[in-house]
Design a protein around this motif. Structure first.
Motif, PDB file in Angstrom:
ATOM      1  N   SER A  25     -11.277  52.223  10.750  1.00 61.33           N
ATOM      2  CA  SER A  25     -11.297  51.849   9.470  1.00 61.33           C
ATOM      3  C   SER A  25     -10.761  52.631   8.341  1.00 61.33           C
ATOM      4  CB  SER A  25     -12.845  51.292   9.166  1.00 61.33           C
ATOM      5  OG  SER A  25     -13.732  52.496   9.125  1.00 61.33           O
ATOM      6  N   GLY A  26     -10.801  52.332   7.401  1.00 59.25           N
ATOM      7  CA  GLY A  26     -10.432  53.221   6.150  1.00 59.25           C
ATOM      8  C   GLY A  26      -8.919  53.315   5.774  1.00 59.25           C
ATOM      9  N   ARG A  27      -8.343  53.657   4.642  1.00 60.58           N
ATOM     10  CA  ARG A  27      -7.008  53.693   4.393  1.00 60.58           C
ATOM     11  C   ARG A  27      -6.207  54.904   4.653  1.00 60.58           C
ATOM     12  NH1 ARG A  27      -7.612  51.339  -1.667  1.00 60.58           N
ATOM     13  NH2 ARG A  27      -8.825  49.489  -1.463  1.00 60.58           N
ATOM     14  N   THR A  28      -6.908  55.884   5.382  1.00 60.29           N
ATOM     15  CA  THR A  28      -6.231  57.131   5.327  1.00 60.29           C
ATOM     16  C   THR A  28      -5.805  57.299   6.848  1.00 60.29           C
ATOM     17  OG1 THR A  28      -8.426  58.298   5.834  1.00 60.29           O
ATOM     18  CG2 THR A  28      -7.460  58.226   3.538  1.00 60.29           C
ATOM     19  N   PHE A  29      -5.817  56.261   7.781  1.00 58.74           N
ATOM     20  CA  PHE A  29      -5.332  56.396   9.283  1.00 58.74           C
ATOM     21  C   PHE A  29      -4.196  57.187   9.292  1.00 58.74           C
ATOM     22  CE2 PHE A  29      -5.756  55.509  13.698  1.00 58.74           C
ATOM     23  CZ  PHE A  29      -4.478  55.256  14.111  1.00 58.74           C
ATOM     24  N   SER A  30      -3.395  56.917   8.762  1.00 58.58           N
ATOM     25  CA  SER A  30      -2.040  57.546   9.051  1.00 58.58           C
ATOM     26  C   SER A  30      -2.110  58.926   8.653  1.00 58.58           C
ATOM     27  CB  SER A  30      -0.957  56.951   8.075  1.00 58.58           C
ATOM     28  OG  SER A  30      -1.209  56.914   6.454  1.00 58.58           O
ATOM     29  N   THR A  31      -2.767  59.327   7.980  1.00 56.49           N
ATOM     30  CA  THR A  31      -3.014  60.907   7.685  1.00 56.49           C
ATOM     31  C   THR A  31      -3.717  61.930   8.754  1.00 56.49           C
ATOM     32  OG1 THR A  31      -5.097  60.799   6.259  1.00 56.49           O
ATOM     33  CG2 THR A  31      -2.960  60.493   5.270  1.00 56.49           C
ATOM     34  N   TYR A  32      -4.217  61.053   9.884  1.00 64.48           N
ATOM     35  CA  TYR A  32      -4.945  61.524  10.844  1.00 64.48           C
ATOM     36  C   TYR A  32      -4.173  61.567  12.145  1.00 64.48           C
ATOM     37  CZ  TYR A  32      -9.575  61.331   8.787  1.00 64.48           C
ATOM     38  OH  TYR A  32     -10.639  61.390   8.049  1.00 64.48           O
ATOM     39  N   ALA A  33      -4.141  63.010  12.758  1.00 61.58           N
ATOM     40  CA  ALA A  33      -4.009  63.009  14.170  1.00 61.58           C
ATOM     41  C   ALA A  33      -5.194  62.433  14.725  1.00 61.58           C
ATOM     42  CB  ALA A  33      -3.899  64.641  14.636  1.00 61.58           C
ATOM     43  N   MET A  34      -4.656  61.769  15.896  1.00 59.35           N
ATOM     44  CA  MET A  34      -5.412  61.295  16.786  1.00 59.35           C
ATOM     45  C   MET A  34      -5.749  61.649  18.285  1.00 59.35           C
ATOM     46  SD  MET A  34      -7.005  59.105  14.823  1.00 59.35           S
ATOM     47  CE  MET A  34      -7.997  57.956  15.818  1.00 59.35           C
ATOM     48  N   GLY A  35      -6.872  61.745  18.790  1.00 63.71           N
ATOM     49  CA  GLY A  35      -6.788  62.041  20.237  1.00 63.71           C
ATOM     50  C   GLY A  35      -7.620  61.343  21.103  1.00 63.71           C
ATOM     51  N   TRP A  36      -7.546  61.419  22.310  1.00 61.87           N
ATOM     52  CA  TRP A  36      -8.310  60.612  23.294  1.00 61.87           C
ATOM     53  C   TRP A  36      -9.161  61.780  24.178  1.00 61.87           C
ATOM     54  CZ3 TRP A  36      -9.917  55.610  23.560  1.00 61.87           C
ATOM     55  CH2 TRP A  36      -8.851  54.673  22.818  1.00 61.87           C
ATOM     56  N   PHE A  37     -10.398  61.751  24.416  1.00 57.86           N
ATOM     57  CA  PHE A  37     -11.002  62.736  25.280  1.00 57.86           C
ATOM     58  C   PHE A  37     -11.855  61.489  26.506  1.00 57.86           C
ATOM     59  CE2 PHE A  37     -11.251  66.902  23.284  1.00 57.86           C
ATOM     60  CZ  PHE A  37     -10.591  66.533  22.086  1.00 57.86           C
TER      61      PHE A  37
END
Length: 123
Positions: A25-37
Motif C-alpha cells: 500500500s502507499g504511493r511510494t512503492f516504486s521507490t523501494y527496493a524489495m526483498g524476500w526472506f
C-alpha cells in the motif's frame, strides 16, 4: 512507509511450483527496493532474493536458477516465483521493503515487513 501483505503460500509436493505475491500500500512503492526472506523451522531468518527500484535482481546462492523475483510497479506488487521446490524450502516467507538504492541482502536494511506466508513442501 509501506504496508506489505504476502499471499500465495501453501502445501506443495516436492518438484512443484508456487508464486508468492506481496501487495504494498502507499504511493511510494516504486521507490523501494524489495526483498524476500524466509525462516524455516528452527532456523534463523535468511535472505532469499531482492530487486532494486530499477529491476536489478540478486539471489542467495541456494535458490539461483529456481527462484525468480519480479515486480509490477503499476500493481504495487512484488512476486517470488519458486520452481522445483525442495523440502528445505519449507519456511515462512516474508517480503520486505527498503529505501536503499541497491539490492540489500541483510534484514536491518529493510524498514518495512509483511506478516509472512507459509510454504510447506512435502516429499
Amino acid at each position: 512507509q509501506v504496508q506489505l501483505v504476502e499471499s500465495g503460500g501453501g502445501l506443495v509436493q516436492a518438484g512443484g511450483s508456487l508464486r508468492l505475491s506481496c501487495a504494498a500500500s502507499g504511493r511510494t512503492f516504486s521507490t523501494y527496493a524489495m526483498g524476500w526472506f524466509r525462516q524455516g523451522p528452527g532456523k534463523e531468518r535468511e535472505f532469499v532474493a531482492a530487486i532494486s527500484r530499477s529491476g536489478v535482481t540478486y539471489y542467495t546462492d541456494s535458490v539461483k536458477g529456481r527462484f525468480t523475483i519480479s515486480r509490477d510497479n503499476a500493481k504495487n506488487t512484488v512476486y517470488l516465483q519458486i520452481d522445483s521446490l525442495k523440502s528445505e524450502d519449507t519456511a515462512v516467507y516474508y517480503c520486505a521493503g527498503s529505501t536503499t538504492v541497491t539490492t540489500p541482502t541483510t534484514a536491518p536494511r529493510y524498514s518495512d515487513w509483511g506478516q509472512g506466508t507459509q510454504v510447506t513442501v512435502s516429499s
